[in-house]
Design a protein around this motif. Structure first.
Motif, short mmCIF file in Angstrom:
data_model
loop_
_atom_site.label_atom_id
_atom_site.label_comp_id
_atom_site.label_asym_id
_atom_site.label_seq_id
_atom_site.Cartn_x
_atom_site.Cartn_y
_atom_site.Cartn_z
N PRO A 111 -10.00 -14.18 -11.77
CA PRO A 111 -9.24 -14.14 -10.51
C PRO A 111 -9.67 -12.96 -9.64
N ALA A 112 -9.59 -13.14 -8.34
CA ALA A 112 -10.00 -12.09 -7.41
C ALA A 112 -9.21 -10.81 -7.63
N ASN A 113 -7.95 -10.94 -8.00
CA ASN A 113 -7.09 -9.75 -8.20
C ASN A 113 -6.99 -9.38 -9.68
N ARG A 114 -8.06 -9.59 -10.43
CA ARG A 114 -8.01 -9.39 -11.88
C ARG A 114 -7.65 -7.96 -12.29
N ARG A 115 -8.03 -6.98 -11.49
CA ARG A 115 -7.70 -5.59 -11.84
C ARG A 115 -6.17 -5.39 -11.85
N GLN A 116 -5.49 -6.03 -10.91
CA GLN A 116 -4.03 -5.95 -10.86
C GLN A 116 -3.40 -6.76 -11.99
N MET A 117 -4.15 -7.71 -12.53
CA MET A 117 -3.62 -8.61 -13.56
C MET A 117 -4.14 -8.21 -14.94
N TYR A 118 -4.44 -6.93 -15.14
CA TYR A 118 -4.87 -6.40 -16.43
C TYR A 118 -6.15 -7.08 -16.94
N ASN A 119 -7.00 -7.52 -16.02
CA ASN A 119 -8.25 -8.22 -16.33
C ASN A 119 -8.03 -9.49 -17.13
N PHE A 120 -6.86 -10.09 -17.02
CA PHE A 120 -6.61 -11.37 -17.68
C PHE A 120 -7.35 -12.48 -16.94
N LEU B 208 5.82 -8.18 -12.50
CA LEU B 208 4.46 -7.71 -12.78
C LEU B 208 3.44 -8.80 -12.54
N GLU B 209 3.76 -10.01 -13.00
CA GLU B 209 2.84 -11.13 -12.81
C GLU B 209 2.62 -11.46 -11.35
N SER B 210 3.58 -11.12 -10.51
CA SER B 210 3.44 -11.33 -9.06
C SER B 210 2.89 -10.10 -8.36
N ALA B 211 2.50 -9.11 -9.15
CA ALA B 211 1.94 -7.85 -8.65
C ALA B 211 2.94 -7.08 -7.78
N ASP B 212 4.24 -7.27 -8.03
CA ASP B 212 5.28 -6.51 -7.33
C ASP B 212 5.70 -5.37 -8.25
N PHE B 213 4.92 -4.30 -8.24
CA PHE B 213 5.09 -3.22 -9.20
C PHE B 213 6.37 -2.42 -9.00
N ASP B 214 6.81 -2.28 -7.76
CA ASP B 214 8.06 -1.56 -7.50
C ASP B 214 9.25 -2.32 -8.10
N LEU B 215 9.30 -3.62 -7.84
CA LEU B 215 10.38 -4.44 -8.41
C LEU B 215 10.30 -4.45 -9.93
N ALA B 216 9.10 -4.54 -10.48
CA ALA B 216 8.93 -4.55 -11.93
C ALA B 216 9.48 -3.27 -12.55
N SER B 217 9.21 -2.16 -11.91
CA SER B 217 9.70 -0.87 -12.41
C SER B 217 11.23 -0.80 -12.35
#
Length: 182
Positions: free
Chosen positions: A60-69, A101-110
């Motif tokens: 995926p293009a955003n793989r870095r944000q997705m833990y390289n999954f 986290l899966e939606s890359a919403d790190f503030d909400l995840a925290s």
């Protein structure tokens, strides 16, 4: 016949594999080569034609944000309604911090992670105050007759409960944000 090569200190055989494909009479038809992390190619020994047997799917293009999954790894947690309907409400796929986290919403995840941890602490405090010992639904602890020490044993009710969509099972409320639930 397939060989996964060991990587030495200075060579470039990282992830390399080679092999041969023989018929039932032992005649060589294809030579295999490639990397298990990238692609595998078969070369016809008679014609020299190469066939790509396997190619890695693009990341995926955003793989870095997705833990390289990979896309496949990310799909394992899909919130497909058909799958979710078959899960108990305590399944980790319902965790709001994980979903964020899966939606890359790190503030909400925290924030959700902190809320869930606060909820766990409140539940422990409530249980201690009221002398409640949580009891597992699907397992019980008892003496293992072979090992002669305590062990956890499956009670055998999970699959039957799943068939009934867990109707009547008293699950703890782990993830909701309701103020009246612990």
């Amino acid at each position: 016949e397939l060989k996964f090569h060991r990587r030495g200190w200075f060579d470039k055989k990282k992830y390399e594999l080679t092999g041969n494909v023989y018929d039932k009479n032992g005649e060589l038809h294809y030579e295999l080569g490639g990397n298990w992390s990238d692609r595998l190619v078969a070369r016809d020994v008679k014609t020299g034609e190469e066939i790509v047997v396997w190619n890695i799917n693009p990341m995926p293009a955003n793989r870095r944000q997705m833990y390289n999954f990979s896309t496949f790894a990310c799909s394992l947690n899909d919130d497909n309604d058909d799958i979710l309907r078959m899960l108990p409400p305590t399944d980790c796929r319902f965790r709001p911090d994980q979903r964020a986290l899966e939606s890359a919403d790190f503030d909400l995840a925290s924030r959700e992670k902190a809320r869930l941890e606060d909820k766990q602490r409140a539940r422990r405090k409530y249980n201690a105050k009221h002398s409640i010992t949580p009891k597992p639904i699907w397992f019980e602890e008892r003496q293992d007759p072979i090992l002669k020490e305590p062990g956890w044993f499956y009670l055998g009710r999970y699959w039957e409960s799943k068939k009934n969509e867990f109707d009547g099972v008293d699950f703890p409320d782990l993830f909701s944000s309701r103020k009246d639930s612990l």
